[in-house]
Design a protein around this motif. Structure first.
Motif, mmCIF file in Angstrom:
data_model
loop_
_atom_site.group_PDB
_atom_site.id
_atom_site.type_symbol
_atom_site.label_atom_id
_atom_site.label_comp_id
_atom_site.label_asym_id
_atom_site.label_seq_id
_atom_site.Cartn_x
_atom_site.Cartn_y
_atom_site.Cartn_z
ATOM 1 N N ARG A 1 -18.766 -124.570 -58.073
ATOM 2 C CA ARG A 1 -17.986 -125.204 -57.007
ATOM 3 C C ARG A 1 -17.949 -124.385 -55.715
ATOM 4 N NH1 ARG A 1 -12.270 -124.763 -60.259
ATOM 5 N NH2 ARG A 1 -12.049 -122.523 -60.154
ATOM 6 N N GLY A 2 -19.012 -123.659 -55.465
ATOM 7 C CA GLY A 2 -19.165 -123.030 -54.162
ATOM 8 C C GLY A 2 -18.358 -121.774 -53.923
ATOM 9 N N THR B 1 -27.005 -118.795 -55.210
ATOM 10 C CA THR B 1 -27.594 -118.741 -53.860
ATOM 11 C C THR B 1 -29.127 -118.776 -53.896
ATOM 12 O OG1 THR B 1 -25.710 -117.423 -53.102
ATOM 13 C CG2 THR B 1 -27.680 -117.411 -51.708
ATOM 14 N N LYS C 1 -25.725 -122.212 -51.107
ATOM 15 C CA LYS C 1 -25.224 -122.259 -52.484
ATOM 16 C C LYS C 1 -25.737 -123.553 -53.107
ATOM 17 C CE LYS C 1 -21.353 -119.225 -51.618
ATOM 18 N NZ LYS C 1 -19.907 -119.034 -51.426
ATOM 19 N N MET D 1 -23.835 -126.619 -54.211
ATOM 20 C CA MET D 1 -23.111 -127.397 -53.215
ATOM 21 C C MET D 1 -24.016 -128.317 -52.404
ATOM 22 S SD MET D 1 -20.030 -126.651 -53.746
ATOM 23 C CE MET D 1 -19.145 -127.256 -52.324
#
Ligand code: FES
Ligand code: FES
Length: 207
Positions: free
Chosen positions: A94-95, A101, A110, A113
């Protein structure tokens, strides 16, 4: 309780029921007008909407990968489960942690996301794409030299972020590295060694 109280109570109940009923009808009307949700008339049961899929070309580490994904599939899941590149890790999904990454057109992103369908045709670099054959990327070497990982779970995200951080010119001081790497969390607390590794690699002007 007086007659008046009873009357007031029943009037309140009536108006509350009316409001709830009106709200329910309105909600169905809004959903229907937006064409988003299918509601069986009179049954009040939402039917699942049909899954939509798309053919996507992900250019990962210089190789074109053609995948068919549902439009809701994240780039992270597409990389791990469809392309088979599991070096990119799923931490929080969830970021928040940065474990996932990757670089997209050179920018750190990310991957939990963003949706795979949004990255169709763009250049994606994952941790697997950094080394040149047996020759590690300078940031990978620096992480090993500085012992900048313990469990290693956050490490691929840290390294991808570090590569971009250095390229962006944001590794001029320890403070700057800490600030510009702050989107990447490490549960093991390797931060001092990570900063040292990024500074070492930055001095070598990582490309
Ligand atoms: S898994 Fe993407 S930020 Fe944590
Ligand atoms: S090395 Fe374990 S989370 Fe960073």
């Amino acid at each position: 309780m007086s007659d008046t109280d009873e009357h007031d109570h029943s009037a309140d109940e009536h108006s509350r029921r009316s409001v709830l009923k009106a709200g329910a009808v309105g909600a169905v009307a809004v959903a229907a007008s937006g064409g988003i949700t299918t509601v069986a008339a009179g049954a009040g049961t939402a039917l699942p909407s049909p899954a939509s899929t798309a053919d996507v070309t992900l250019r990962v580490n210089g190789v074109e990968r053609h995948v068919t994904v549902e439009s809701r599939v994240t780039l992270l899941d597409a990389l791990r489960e469809r392309v088979g590149l599991t070096g990119t890790k799923k931490g929080c999904d969830r970021g928040e942690c940065g474990a996932c990454t990757v670089l997209i057109d050179g920018q750190r992103v990310k991957s939990c996301m963003t949706l795979a369908v949004m990255e169709d045709g763009r250049e994606i670099t994952t941790i697997e794409g950094l080394a040149r054959g047996d020759e590690l990327h300078p940031v990978q070497e620096a992480f090993i030299r500085r012992d900048a990982f313990q469990c290693g779970f956050c490490t691929s995200g840290q390294i991808m972020s570090a590569v971009a951080c250095i390229r962006e010119g944001h590794a001029g001081s320890d403070t700057e590295v800490r600030e510009w790497m702050s989107g990447n969390l490490c549960r093991c607390g390797c931060y001092p060694n990570i900063v040292d590794a990024v500074r070492d690699a930055a001095k070598g002007q990582v490309k």
